[in-house]
Write a protein that holds these residues in place. Structure first.
Motif, PDB file in Angstrom:
ATOM      1  N   LEU A   1      11.362  -0.554   1.987  1.00  0.00           N
ATOM      2  CA  LEU A   1      11.236   0.377   3.105  1.00  0.00           C
ATOM      3  C   LEU A   1      12.114   1.603   2.892  1.00  0.00           C
ATOM      4  CD1 LEU A   1      11.185  -2.255   5.963  1.00  0.00           C
ATOM      5  CD2 LEU A   1       9.269  -0.822   5.220  1.00  0.00           C
ATOM      6  N   VAL A   2      13.335   1.407   2.441  1.00  0.00           N
ATOM      7  CA  VAL A   2      14.253   2.530   2.197  1.00  0.00           C
ATOM      8  C   VAL A   2      13.738   3.387   1.037  1.00  0.00           C
ATOM      9  CG1 VAL A   2      16.588   3.125   1.438  1.00  0.00           C
ATOM     10  CG2 VAL A   2      16.246   1.377   3.207  1.00  0.00           C
ATOM     11  N   ARG A   3      13.301   2.754  -0.049  1.00  0.00           N
ATOM     12  CA  ARG A   3      12.805   3.499  -1.217  1.00  0.00           C
ATOM     13  C   ARG A   3      11.596   4.357  -0.909  1.00  0.00           C
ATOM     14  NH1 ARG A   3      13.393  -1.364  -3.596  1.00  0.00           N
ATOM     15  NH2 ARG A   3      11.171  -1.719  -3.852  1.00  0.00           N
ATOM     16  N   THR A   4      10.773   3.933   0.040  1.00  0.00           N
ATOM     17  CA  THR A   4       9.530   4.647   0.334  1.00  0.00           C
ATOM     18  C   THR A   4       9.653   5.539   1.568  1.00  0.00           C
ATOM     19  OG1 THR A   4       8.666   2.739   1.561  1.00  0.00           O
ATOM     20  CG2 THR A   4       8.084   2.915  -0.796  1.00  0.00           C
ATOM     21  N   TRP A   5      10.874   5.816   1.990  1.00  0.00           N
ATOM     22  CA  TRP A   5      11.143   6.685   3.130  1.00  0.00           C
ATOM     23  C   TRP A   5      11.542   8.050   2.599  1.00  0.00           C
ATOM     24  CZ3 TRP A   5      12.793   3.493   7.740  1.00  0.00           C
ATOM     25  CH2 TRP A   5      12.712   4.227   8.934  1.00  0.00           C
ATOM     26  N   HIS A   6      11.014   9.120   3.168  1.00  0.00           N
ATOM     27  CA  HIS A   6      11.328  10.479   2.709  1.00  0.00           C
ATOM     28  C   HIS A   6      12.837  10.704   2.757  1.00  0.00           C
ATOM     29  CE1 HIS A   6      11.283  14.766   2.172  1.00  0.00           C
ATOM     30  NE2 HIS A   6       9.961  14.747   2.020  1.00  0.00           N
ATOM     31  N   PRO A   7      13.429  11.281   1.705  1.00  0.00           N
ATOM     32  CA  PRO A   7      14.883  11.494   1.676  1.00  0.00           C
ATOM     33  C   PRO A   7      15.419  12.290   2.873  1.00  0.00           C
ATOM     34  CG  PRO A   7      13.935  11.951  -0.478  1.00  0.00           C
ATOM     35  CD  PRO A   7      12.794  11.710   0.462  1.00  0.00           C
TER      36      PRO A   7
ATOM     37  N   GLY B   1       1.825  -6.500  -2.973  1.00  0.00           N
ATOM     38  CA  GLY B   1       2.885  -7.045  -3.830  1.00  0.00           C
ATOM     39  C   GLY B   1       3.130  -6.200  -5.062  1.00  0.00           C
ATOM     40  N   ARG B   2       2.091  -5.610  -5.609  1.00  0.00           N
ATOM     41  CA  ARG B   2       2.277  -4.784  -6.810  1.00  0.00           C
ATOM     42  C   ARG B   2       3.067  -3.527  -6.486  1.00  0.00           C
ATOM     43  NH1 ARG B   2      -3.559  -1.934  -7.696  1.00  0.00           N
ATOM     44  NH2 ARG B   2      -4.111  -1.946  -5.504  1.00  0.00           N
ATOM     45  N   TYR B   3       2.939  -2.991  -5.275  1.00  0.00           N
ATOM     46  CA  TYR B   3       3.738  -1.829  -4.876  1.00  0.00           C
ATOM     47  C   TYR B   3       5.187  -2.242  -4.631  1.00  0.00           C
ATOM     48  CZ  TYR B   3      -1.019  -0.238  -4.087  1.00  0.00           C
ATOM     49  OH  TYR B   3      -2.348   0.048  -4.234  1.00  0.00           O
ATOM     50  N   HIS B   4       5.378  -3.408  -4.041  1.00  0.00           N
ATOM     51  CA  HIS B   4       6.730  -3.914  -3.827  1.00  0.00           C
ATOM     52  C   HIS B   4       7.424  -4.160  -5.165  1.00  0.00           C
ATOM     53  CE1 HIS B   4       5.640  -5.588   0.433  1.00  0.00           C
ATOM     54  NE2 HIS B   4       5.512  -4.268   0.339  1.00  0.00           N
TER      55      HIS B   4
ATOM     56  N   ARG C   1       0.164   0.419   4.474  1.00  0.00           N
ATOM     57  CA  ARG C   1      -0.113  -1.021   4.461  1.00  0.00           C
ATOM     58  C   ARG C   1       1.007  -1.783   3.744  1.00  0.00           C
ATOM     59  NH1 ARG C   1      -5.045  -2.935   5.851  1.00  0.00           N
ATOM     60  NH2 ARG C   1      -6.661  -1.413   6.355  1.00  0.00           N
ATOM     61  N   SER C   2       1.484  -1.231   2.630  1.00  0.00           N
ATOM     62  CA  SER C   2       2.547  -1.912   1.886  1.00  0.00           C
ATOM     63  C   SER C   2       3.862  -1.902   2.664  1.00  0.00           C
ATOM     64  CB  SER C   2       2.726  -1.293   0.498  1.00  0.00           C
ATOM     65  OG  SER C   2       3.262   0.013   0.576  1.00  0.00           O
ATOM     66  N   ARG C   3       4.099  -0.864   3.443  1.00  0.00           N
ATOM     67  CA  ARG C   3       5.303  -0.829   4.281  1.00  0.00           C
ATOM     68  C   ARG C   3       5.192  -1.863   5.407  1.00  0.00           C
ATOM     69  NH1 ARG C   3       9.098   3.067   4.288  1.00  0.00           N
ATOM     70  NH2 ARG C   3       9.125   3.152   6.566  1.00  0.00           N
ATOM     71  N   TYR C   4       4.001  -2.023   5.985  1.00  0.00           N
ATOM     72  CA  TYR C   4       3.810  -3.084   6.977  1.00  0.00           C
ATOM     73  C   TYR C   4       4.146  -4.436   6.341  1.00  0.00           C
ATOM     74  CZ  TYR C   4       1.556  -6.612   9.806  1.00  0.00           C
ATOM     75  OH  TYR C   4       1.318  -7.755  10.533  1.00  0.00           O
ATOM     76  N   CYS C   5       3.639  -4.672   5.137  1.00  0.00           N
ATOM     77  CA  CYS C   5       3.924  -5.934   4.444  1.00  0.00           C
ATOM     78  C   CYS C   5       5.416  -6.096   4.194  1.00  0.00           C
ATOM     79  CB  CYS C   5       3.175  -6.011   3.111  1.00  0.00           C
ATOM     80  SG  CYS C   5       1.430  -6.339   3.308  1.00  0.00           S
ATOM     81  N   ALA C   6       6.100  -4.996   3.901  1.00  0.00           N
ATOM     82  CA  ALA C   6       7.548  -5.063   3.688  1.00  0.00           C
ATOM     83  C   ALA C   6       8.253  -5.479   4.980  1.00  0.00           C
ATOM     84  CB  ALA C   6       8.074  -3.727   3.185  1.00  0.00           C
TER      85      ALA C   6
ATOM     86  N   ALA D   1       2.029   3.500  -4.772  1.00  0.00           N
ATOM     87  CA  ALA D   1       0.866   3.432  -3.889  1.00  0.00           C
ATOM     88  C   ALA D   1       0.021   4.695  -4.106  1.00  0.00           C
ATOM     89  CB  ALA D   1       1.302   3.327  -2.437  1.00  0.00           C
ATOM     90  N   PRO D   2      -1.285   4.558  -4.345  1.00  0.00           N
ATOM     91  CA  PRO D   2      -2.119   5.718  -4.672  1.00  0.00           C
ATOM     92  C   PRO D   2      -2.512   6.590  -3.484  1.00  0.00           C
ATOM     93  CG  PRO D   2      -3.449   3.742  -4.656  1.00  0.00           C
ATOM     94  CD  PRO D   2      -2.029   3.303  -4.449  1.00  0.00           C
ATOM     95  N   THR D   3      -2.393   6.061  -2.274  1.00  0.00           N
ATOM     96  CA  THR D   3      -2.775   6.817  -1.075  1.00  0.00           C
ATOM     97  C   THR D   3      -1.746   6.576   0.026  1.00  0.00           C
ATOM     98  OG1 THR D   3      -4.056   5.015  -0.102  1.00  0.00           O
ATOM     99  CG2 THR D   3      -5.250   6.526  -1.583  1.00  0.00           C
ATOM    100  N   ALA D   4      -1.776   7.444   1.024  1.00  0.00           N
ATOM    101  CA  ALA D   4      -0.902   7.261   2.179  1.00  0.00           C
ATOM    102  C   ALA D   4      -1.237   5.956   2.903  1.00  0.00           C
ATOM    103  CB  ALA D   4      -1.029   8.453   3.129  1.00  0.00           C
ATOM    104  N   GLU D   5      -2.516   5.630   2.995  1.00  0.00           N
ATOM    105  CA  GLU D   5      -2.895   4.374   3.652  1.00  0.00           C
ATOM    106  C   GLU D   5      -2.361   3.170   2.887  1.00  0.00           C
ATOM    107  OE1 GLU D   5      -6.705   1.641   4.997  1.00  0.00           O
ATOM    108  OE2 GLU D   5      -7.095   3.667   4.267  1.00  0.00           O
ATOM    109  N   ALA D   6      -2.458   3.179   1.575  1.00  0.00           N
ATOM    110  CA  ALA D   6      -1.931   2.065   0.780  1.00  0.00           C
ATOM    111  C   ALA D   6      -0.426   1.940   0.982  1.00  0.00           C
ATOM    112  CB  ALA D   6      -2.265   2.258  -0.697  1.00  0.00           C
ATOM    113  N   LEU D   7       0.269   3.074   1.053  1.00  0.00           N
ATOM    114  CA  LEU D   7       1.709   3.019   1.290  1.00  0.00           C
ATOM    115  C   LEU D   7       2.003   2.459   2.678  1.00  0.00           C
ATOM    116  CD1 LEU D   7       4.574   3.538   0.311  1.00  0.00           C
ATOM    117  CD2 LEU D   7       4.425   5.775   1.413  1.00  0.00           C
TER     118      LEU D   7
END
Length: 139
Positions: free
Chosen positions: A66-72, A36-39, A52-57, A44-50
């Motif tokens: 999901l769009v914000r955390t996707w490579h441009p 929730g804090r990443y949302h 996991r947070s994308r799964y939650c999204a 996100a401090p690591t690729a794994e945290a990102l």
């Protein structure tokens, strides 16, 4: 790069997540203290945290995150989630790189949903210091 593996999330963790006692990503923390804090805007401090947070999204239907955390360079023009998909659990199978000491990393995971599962090796990179999802290979 280092490679480490994780044990699958237990069914009791998945049950606690459904009951709202822990984050949908399977870690034993409350959603607000975990993904929730990443949302809400923290990086996100690591690729794994990102990952996991994308799964939650996906679980919560947060298309904006999901769009914000996707490579441009690989981000789709638009994204629509299937409202009928019910995500039921996440297993992180392996992590390679993706820490504060890396510029890229991979996370292998299995995300279960009612009626099936998605098994993917996702690639992540840092863009302006923040981890972003690049793409994934389905297994």
């Amino acid at each position: 790069m280092s490679r480490r593996t994780r044990r699958p999330v237990s069914s009791s963790s998945a049950a606690a997540s459904k009951a709202g006692l822990s984050c949908p990503c399977g870690l034993p923390r409350a959603y607000d203290d975990c993904c929730g804090r990443y949302h809400s805007g923290a990086a996100a401090p690591t690729a794994e945290a990102l990952m996991r947070s994308r799964y939650c999204a996906f679980v919560k239907g947060d298309v904006g995150y999901l769009v914000r955390t996707w490579h441009p360079r690989t981000r789709p023009e638009g994204l629509e989630l299937d409202p009928g998909t019910r995500w039921t659990g996440l297993e992180v199978l392996a992590v390679d790189g993706g820490t504060a000491f890396h510029t890229n990393g991979t996370v292998e995971f299995r995300a279960s949903y009612r009626g099936g599962a998605l098994h993917e090796v996702s690639r992540f990179e840092r863009v302006d210091g923040a981890w972003v999802y690049v793409d994934g290979e389905h297994r």
